[in-house]
Design a protein around this motif. Structure first.
Motif, PDB file in Angstrom:
ATOM      1  N   LEU A 105      16.646  15.089  12.001  1.00  0.00           N
ATOM      2  CA  LEU A 105      16.261  14.956  10.595  1.00  0.00           C
ATOM      3  C   LEU A 105      16.319  16.312   9.901  1.00  0.00           C
ATOM      4  O   LEU A 105      15.903  17.323  10.460  1.00  0.00           O
ATOM      5  N   SER A 106      16.811  16.319   8.680  1.00  0.00           N
ATOM      6  CA  SER A 106      16.766  17.530   7.860  1.00  0.00           C
ATOM      7  C   SER A 106      15.373  17.646   7.259  1.00  0.00           C
ATOM      8  O   SER A 106      14.798  16.642   6.822  1.00  0.00           O
ATOM      9  N   PRO A 107      14.807  18.855   7.223  1.00  0.00           N
ATOM     10  CA  PRO A 107      13.502  19.020   6.604  1.00  0.00           C
ATOM     11  C   PRO A 107      13.533  18.592   5.135  1.00  0.00           C
ATOM     12  O   PRO A 107      14.567  18.675   4.475  1.00  0.00           O
ATOM     13  N   GLY A 108      12.394  18.134   4.637  1.00  0.00           N
ATOM     14  CA  GLY A 108      12.285  17.751   3.235  1.00  0.00           C
ATOM     15  C   GLY A 108      11.569  16.429   3.052  1.00  0.00           C
ATOM     16  O   GLY A 108      10.992  15.879   3.984  1.00  0.00           O
ATOM     17  N   ARG A 109      11.644  15.920   1.823  1.00  0.00           N
ATOM     18  CA  ARG A 109      10.990  14.671   1.456  1.00  0.00           C
ATOM     19  C   ARG A 109      11.947  13.498   1.572  1.00  0.00           C
ATOM     20  O   ARG A 109      13.111  13.594   1.203  1.00  0.00           O
ATOM     21  N   TYR A 110      11.411  12.388   2.056  1.00  0.00           N
ATOM     22  CA  TYR A 110      12.140  11.133   2.175  1.00  0.00           C
ATOM     23  C   TYR A 110      11.257  10.048   1.566  1.00  0.00           C
ATOM     24  O   TYR A 110      10.064  10.264   1.331  1.00  0.00           O
ATOM     25  N   VAL A 111      11.826   8.886   1.327  1.00  0.00           N
ATOM     26  CA  VAL A 111      11.053   7.702   0.988  1.00  0.00           C
ATOM     27  C   VAL A 111      11.182   6.730   2.164  1.00  0.00           C
ATOM     28  O   VAL A 111      12.188   6.746   2.883  1.00  0.00           O
ATOM     29  N   TYR A 112      10.146   5.929   2.376  1.00  0.00           N
ATOM     30  CA  TYR A 112      10.186   4.968   3.480  1.00  0.00           C
ATOM     31  C   TYR A 112       9.422   3.722   3.080  1.00  0.00           C
ATOM     32  O   TYR A 112       8.645   3.724   2.119  1.00  0.00           O
ATOM     33  N   ASP A 113       9.642   2.663   3.827  1.00  0.00           N
ATOM     34  CA  ASP A 113       8.798   1.478   3.689  1.00  0.00           C
ATOM     35  C   ASP A 113       8.732   0.746   5.020  1.00  0.00           C
ATOM     36  O   ASP A 113       9.463   1.060   5.960  1.00  0.00           O
ATOM     37  N   LEU A 114       7.815  -0.189   5.084  1.00  0.00           N
ATOM     38  CA  LEU A 114       7.597  -1.033   6.260  1.00  0.00           C
ATOM     39  C   LEU A 114       7.524  -2.469   5.781  1.00  0.00           C
ATOM     40  O   LEU A 114       6.736  -2.789   4.888  1.00  0.00           O
ATOM     41  N   ARG A 115       8.399  -3.305   6.345  1.00  0.00           N
ATOM     42  CA  ARG A 115       8.420  -4.724   5.981  1.00  0.00           C
ATOM     43  C   ARG A 115       8.110  -5.566   7.205  1.00  0.00           C
ATOM     44  O   ARG A 115       8.494  -5.209   8.322  1.00  0.00           O
ATOM     45  N   ILE A 116       7.421  -6.682   6.964  1.00  0.00           N
ATOM     46  CA  ILE A 116       7.188  -7.650   8.029  1.00  0.00           C
ATOM     47  C   ILE A 116       7.864  -8.957   7.649  1.00  0.00           C
ATOM     48  O   ILE A 116       7.968  -9.297   6.469  1.00  0.00           O
ATOM     49  N   THR A 117       8.364  -9.663   8.664  1.00  0.00           N
ATOM     50  CA  THR A 117       9.035 -10.938   8.448  1.00  0.00           C
ATOM     51  C   THR A 117       8.344 -12.000   9.267  1.00  0.00           C
ATOM     52  O   THR A 117       8.155 -11.835  10.485  1.00  0.00           O
ATOM     53  N   ASN A 118       7.960 -13.091   8.602  1.00  0.00           N
ATOM     54  CA  ASN A 118       7.329 -14.219   9.279  1.00  0.00           C
ATOM     55  C   ASN A 118       8.427 -15.052   9.925  1.00  0.00           C
ATOM     56  O   ASN A 118       9.318 -15.560   9.236  1.00  0.00           O
ATOM     57  N   SER A 119       8.385 -15.210  11.247  1.00  0.00           N
ATOM     58  CA  SER A 119       9.431 -15.942  11.962  1.00  0.00           C
ATOM     59  C   SER A 119       9.360 -17.448  11.719  1.00  0.00           C
ATOM     60  O   SER A 119      10.331 -18.156  11.959  1.00  0.00           O
ATOM     61  N   VAL A 120       8.251 -17.945  11.194  1.00  0.00           N
ATOM     62  CA  VAL A 120       8.103 -19.383  10.936  1.00  0.00           C
ATOM     63  C   VAL A 120       8.863 -19.789   9.675  1.00  0.00           C
ATOM     64  O   VAL A 120       9.631 -20.754   9.672  1.00  0.00           O
ATOM     65  N   ASP A 121       8.660 -19.050   8.575  1.00  0.00           N
ATOM     66  CA  ASP A 121       9.284 -19.439   7.307  1.00  0.00           C
ATOM     67  C   ASP A 121      10.278 -18.408   6.755  1.00  0.00           C
ATOM     68  O   ASP A 121      10.879 -18.619   5.713  1.00  0.00           O
ATOM     69  N   GLY A 122      10.459 -17.282   7.461  1.00  0.00           N
ATOM     70  CA  GLY A 122      11.405 -16.268   7.019  1.00  0.00           C
ATOM     71  C   GLY A 122      10.924 -15.407   5.871  1.00  0.00           C
ATOM     72  O   GLY A 122      11.665 -14.563   5.365  1.00  0.00           O
ATOM     73  N   PHE A 123       9.671 -15.566   5.449  1.00  0.00           N
ATOM     74  CA  PHE A 123       9.116 -14.824   4.316  1.00  0.00           C
ATOM     75  C   PHE A 123       8.990 -13.345   4.688  1.00  0.00           C
ATOM     76  O   PHE A 123       8.434 -12.986   5.724  1.00  0.00           O
ATOM     77  N   VAL A 124       9.517 -12.469   3.812  1.00  0.00           N
ATOM     78  CA  VAL A 124       9.501 -11.025   4.032  1.00  0.00           C
ATOM     79  C   VAL A 124       8.506 -10.385   3.069  1.00  0.00           C
ATOM     80  O   VAL A 124       8.513 -10.676   1.866  1.00  0.00           O
ATOM     81  N   ARG A 172       6.813  -6.500   2.006  1.00  0.00           N
ATOM     82  CA  ARG A 172       6.715  -5.047   2.160  1.00  0.00           C
ATOM     83  C   ARG A 172       5.228  -4.716   2.171  1.00  0.00           C
ATOM     84  O   ARG A 172       4.519  -4.965   1.193  1.00  0.00           O
ATOM     85  N   VAL A 173       4.741  -4.153   3.278  1.00  0.00           N
ATOM     86  CA  VAL A 173       3.301  -3.920   3.413  1.00  0.00           C
ATOM     87  C   VAL A 173       2.891  -2.483   3.146  1.00  0.00           C
ATOM     88  O   VAL A 173       1.738  -2.219   2.809  1.00  0.00           O
ATOM     89  N   VAL A 174       3.808  -1.554   3.304  1.00  0.00           N
ATOM     90  CA  VAL A 174       3.501  -0.154   2.996  1.00  0.00           C
ATOM     91  C   VAL A 174       4.786   0.536   2.549  1.00  0.00           C
ATOM     92  O   VAL A 174       5.880   0.172   2.977  1.00  0.00           O
ATOM     93  N   GLU A 175       4.625   1.508   1.659  1.00  0.00           N
ATOM     94  CA  GLU A 175       5.734   2.327   1.181  1.00  0.00           C
ATOM     95  C   GLU A 175       5.177   3.694   0.850  1.00  0.00           C
ATOM     96  O   GLU A 175       3.967   3.853   0.679  1.00  0.00           O
ATOM     97  N   GLY A 176       6.064   4.677   0.784  1.00  0.00           N
ATOM     98  CA  GLY A 176       5.579   6.000   0.420  1.00  0.00           C
ATOM     99  C   GLY A 176       6.588   7.078   0.715  1.00  0.00           C
ATOM    100  O   GLY A 176       7.788   6.819   0.803  1.00  0.00           O
ATOM    101  N   ALA A 181       0.855  -1.186   0.000  1.00  0.00           N
ATOM    102  CA  ALA A 181       0.000   0.000   0.000  1.00  0.00           C
ATOM    103  C   ALA A 181       0.893   1.238   0.000  1.00  0.00           C
ATOM    104  O   ALA A 181       2.044   1.190   0.434  1.00  0.00           O
ATOM    105  N   TYR A 182       0.367   2.361  -0.499  1.00  0.00           N
ATOM    106  CA  TYR A 182       1.105   3.612  -0.515  1.00  0.00           C
ATOM    107  C   TYR A 182       0.508   4.534   0.538  1.00  0.00           C
ATOM    108  O   TYR A 182      -0.710   4.664   0.641  1.00  0.00           O
ATOM    109  N   ALA A 183       1.381   5.184   1.320  1.00  0.00           N
ATOM    110  CA  ALA A 183       0.903   6.153   2.309  1.00  0.00           C
ATOM    111  C   ALA A 183       1.957   7.230   2.507  1.00  0.00           C
ATOM    112  O   ALA A 183       3.143   6.940   2.590  1.00  0.00           O
TER     113      ALA A 183
END
Length: 111
Positions: A76-95, A97-101, A3-5
């Motif tokens: 932080l310096s004022p201005g625009r940045y890019v970011y994301d949020l990733r989740i990792t499943n501890s059972v199988d290691g699957f990563v 990315r659930v949000v970016e923006g 998702a984008y936010a």
């Protein structure tokens, strides 16, 4: 697909926002076996990054809280940045990315 936010961070103030992670059907994803990580950078190619604290705060309802202390946002310096949020499943290691923006850091007058 992530998702984008856009988020706004006020320089010198405590920042906190909540992200609700859902599955393909739109239902809350149970995050009991997941960890979360988030970073922001001036560009996708920047070597230095700022870490956003990413804590699973609601296992059953898919809730993750992103935050930064006032001391960290002061650096932080004022201005625009890019970011994301990733989740990792501890059972199988699957990563996933659930949000970016974009993260916009608004300058502070009071120091």
């Amino acid at each position: 697909m992530a998702a984008y936010a856009e988020i706004t961070i006020e320089q010198g103030a405590t920042f906190s926002t909540t992200v609700n992670v859902t599955d393909a059907q739109g239902d809350a994803l149970n995050l009991s076996s997941y960890s979360a990580a988030s970073q922001m950078r001036k560009s996708y190619y920047a070597s230095s990054a700022n870490t956003l604290s990413a804590i699973v705060t609601g296992n059953a309802n898919g809730e993750i809280t992103l935050s930064m202390t006032a001391a960290n946002t002061s650096n932080l310096s004022p201005g625009r940045y890019v970011y994301d949020l990733r989740i990792t499943n501890s059972v199988d290691g699957f990563v996933t990315r659930v949000v970016e923006g974009t993260a916009v850091v608004m300058p502070s007058v009071t120091r």
